[in-house]
Scaffold this motif. Structure first.
Motif, PDB file in Angstrom:
ATOM      1  N   ARG A 128      23.512  31.341 112.311  1.00  0.00           N
ATOM      2  CA  ARG A 128      22.624  31.948 111.310  1.00  0.00           C
ATOM      3  C   ARG A 128      21.654  30.902 110.787  1.00  0.00           C
ATOM      4  O   ARG A 128      20.464  31.191 110.581  1.00  0.00           O
ATOM      5  CB  ARG A 128      23.447  32.505 110.153  1.00  0.00           C
ATOM      6  CG  ARG A 128      24.094  33.808 110.483  1.00  0.00           C
ATOM      7  CD  ARG A 128      24.784  34.403 109.282  1.00  0.00           C
ATOM      8  NE  ARG A 128      25.490  35.624 109.694  1.00  0.00           N
ATOM      9  CZ  ARG A 128      26.506  36.143 109.083  1.00  0.00           C
ATOM     10  NH1 ARG A 128      26.990  35.557 107.998  1.00  0.00           N
ATOM     11  NH2 ARG A 128      27.057  37.247 109.511  1.00  0.00           N
ATOM     12  N   GLU A 129      22.194  29.720 110.577  1.00  0.00           N
ATOM     13  CA  GLU A 129      21.316  28.654 110.081  1.00  0.00           C
ATOM     14  C   GLU A 129      20.215  28.350 111.090  1.00  0.00           C
ATOM     15  O   GLU A 129      19.050  28.184 110.727  1.00  0.00           O
ATOM     16  CB  GLU A 129      22.153  27.404 109.799  1.00  0.00           C
ATOM     17  CG  GLU A 129      21.393  26.322 109.061  1.00  0.00           C
ATOM     18  CD  GLU A 129      22.279  25.155 108.729  1.00  0.00           C
ATOM     19  OE1 GLU A 129      21.834  24.015 108.952  1.00  0.00           O
ATOM     20  OE2 GLU A 129      23.405  25.383 108.257  1.00  0.00           O
ATOM     21  N   GLN A 130      20.603  28.328 112.362  1.00  0.00           N
ATOM     22  CA  GLN A 130      19.601  28.069 113.399  1.00  0.00           C
ATOM     23  C   GLN A 130      18.617  29.222 113.512  1.00  0.00           C
ATOM     24  O   GLN A 130      17.422  29.024 113.719  1.00  0.00           O
ATOM     25  CB  GLN A 130      20.297  27.817 114.741  1.00  0.00           C
ATOM     26  CG  GLN A 130      21.016  26.481 114.786  1.00  0.00           C
ATOM     27  CD  GLN A 130      21.763  26.285 116.102  1.00  0.00           C
ATOM     28  OE1 GLN A 130      21.728  27.142 116.972  1.00  0.00           O
ATOM     29  NE2 GLN A 130      22.420  25.135 116.217  1.00  0.00           N
ATOM     30  N   VAL A 131      19.170  30.461 113.355  1.00  0.00           N
ATOM     31  CA  VAL A 131      18.282  31.624 113.413  1.00  0.00           C
ATOM     32  C   VAL A 131      17.301  31.572 112.246  1.00  0.00           C
ATOM     33  O   VAL A 131      16.105  31.849 112.397  1.00  0.00           O
ATOM     34  CB  VAL A 131      19.096  32.934 113.408  1.00  0.00           C
ATOM     35  CG1 VAL A 131      18.203  34.139 113.152  1.00  0.00           C
ATOM     36  CG2 VAL A 131      19.818  33.086 114.728  1.00  0.00           C
ATOM     37  N   VAL A 132      17.812  31.189 111.076  1.00  0.00           N
ATOM     38  CA  VAL A 132      16.926  31.076 109.917  1.00  0.00           C
ATOM     39  C   VAL A 132      15.871  30.017 110.178  1.00  0.00           C
ATOM     40  O   VAL A 132      14.677  30.209 109.910  1.00  0.00           O
ATOM     41  CB  VAL A 132      17.749  30.750 108.644  1.00  0.00           C
ATOM     42  CG1 VAL A 132      16.839  30.335 107.492  1.00  0.00           C
ATOM     43  CG2 VAL A 132      18.587  31.948 108.248  1.00  0.00           C
ATOM     44  N   THR A 133      16.322  28.877 110.717  1.00  0.00           N
ATOM     45  CA  THR A 133      15.382  27.801 111.020  1.00  0.00           C
ATOM     46  C   THR A 133      14.339  28.276 112.020  1.00  0.00           C
ATOM     47  O   THR A 133      13.121  28.025 111.857  1.00  0.00           O
ATOM     48  CB  THR A 133      16.138  26.583 111.579  1.00  0.00           C
ATOM     49  OG1 THR A 133      17.133  26.204 110.649  1.00  0.00           O
ATOM     50  CG2 THR A 133      15.215  25.417 111.811  1.00  0.00           C
ATOM     51  N   LEU A 134      14.794  28.954 113.060  1.00  0.00           N
ATOM     52  CA  LEU A 134      13.867  29.455 114.070  1.00  0.00           C
ATOM     53  C   LEU A 134      12.930  30.498 113.471  1.00  0.00           C
ATOM     54  O   LEU A 134      11.739  30.543 113.788  1.00  0.00           O
ATOM     55  CB  LEU A 134      14.627  30.054 115.256  1.00  0.00           C
ATOM     56  CG  LEU A 134      15.319  29.043 116.163  1.00  0.00           C
ATOM     57  CD1 LEU A 134      16.127  29.784 117.228  1.00  0.00           C
ATOM     58  CD2 LEU A 134      14.296  28.146 116.836  1.00  0.00           C
ATOM     59  N   SER A 135      13.501  31.326 112.594  1.00  0.00           N
ATOM     60  CA  SER A 135      12.667  32.345 111.969  1.00  0.00           C
ATOM     61  C   SER A 135      11.584  31.702 111.117  1.00  0.00           C
ATOM     62  O   SER A 135      10.427  32.154 111.098  1.00  0.00           O
ATOM     63  CB  SER A 135      13.509  33.267 111.085  1.00  0.00           C
ATOM     64  OG  SER A 135      14.440  33.952 111.870  1.00  0.00           O
ATOM     65  N   ILE A 136      11.978  30.652 110.418  1.00  0.00           N
ATOM     66  CA  ILE A 136      10.980  29.942 109.597  1.00  0.00           C
ATOM     67  C   ILE A 136       9.926  29.323 110.493  1.00  0.00           C
ATOM     68  O   ILE A 136       8.726  29.383 110.193  1.00  0.00           O
ATOM     69  CB  ILE A 136      11.681  28.887 108.718  1.00  0.00           C
ATOM     70  CG1 ILE A 136      12.531  29.594 107.657  1.00  0.00           C
ATOM     71  CG2 ILE A 136      10.686  27.957 108.056  1.00  0.00           C
ATOM     72  CD1 ILE A 136      13.407  28.675 106.853  1.00  0.00           C
ATOM     73  N   LEU A 137      10.365  28.712 111.609  1.00  0.00           N
ATOM     74  CA  LEU A 137       9.416  28.125 112.548  1.00  0.00           C
ATOM     75  C   LEU A 137       8.473  29.185 113.109  1.00  0.00           C
ATOM     76  O   LEU A 137       7.260  28.977 113.209  1.00  0.00           O
ATOM     77  CB  LEU A 137      10.151  27.420 113.686  1.00  0.00           C
ATOM     78  CG  LEU A 137      10.829  26.102 113.343  1.00  0.00           C
ATOM     79  CD1 LEU A 137      11.625  25.605 114.551  1.00  0.00           C
ATOM     80  CD2 LEU A 137       9.805  25.058 112.941  1.00  0.00           C
TER      81      LEU A 137
END
Length: 168
Positions: A128-137
């Protein structure tokens, strides 16, 4: 008396011998016969007592033999009961050991399942953290560029490429 002796045809020697014989019989009866009869009676009584004692001892021996046999049977039964108790105790102990092993196995299994669940939650949190990071990117890229069809396709391809490089 001489008339009687001569009428019977007896002489004095014969009469003296008869008299001596009668005296001898009386003497033997008084002196010898009673002690011999007493000895014979005592011997007969001793023999009868011995036979009675032997019979009593035989009966006692038979009673003793029966009591020993009864005690042996009782001992065998007690030994059998002890063996059965030991067998039951062994089986109960084996059952307790099996139950303890099953409980330990269930505890280890539950612990492993809990550990797996924690690792899964940790992995999901990281994802989820990576998905959030990717989503932010992605959102940053989207905001920074004007979206056209070509830009959108390029961004999706770039996003897929970056997602493929992630360690999950």
């Amino acid at each position: 008396m001489e008339a009687v002796i001569s009428a019977l045809g007896l002489n004095a020697t014969l009469v003296a011998q008869i008299f001596n014989f009668i005296v001898l019989l009386i003497f033997l009866r008084v002196v010898v016969y009673k002690p011999i009869v007493n000895v014979l009676e005592q011997r007969q009584k001793a023999i009868a007592d011995n036979v009675t004692a032997a019979e009593n001892e035989r009966k006692e021996a038979e009673a003793l033999r029966q009591s020993y046999l009864a005690e042996m049977q009782k001992s065998k039964e007690e030994a059998q009961a002890i063996i059965q108790q030991a067998t039951k105790a062994g089986e109960a102990q084996a059952q307790q050991i099996l139950e303890a092993a099953k409980a330990e196995s269930a505890r280890i299994k539950d612990s492993a399942l809990a550990e797996i669940e924690r690792e899964k939650e940790k992995a999901v949190a990281e994802l989820r953290e990576q998905v959030v990071t990717l989503s932010i990117l992605v959102a940053n890229k989207v905001v920074s560029k004007k979206i056209t069809d070509d830009v959108q396709h390029d961004m999706v391809r770039e996003f897929i490429k970056e997602a493929g490089d992630l360690p999950c």
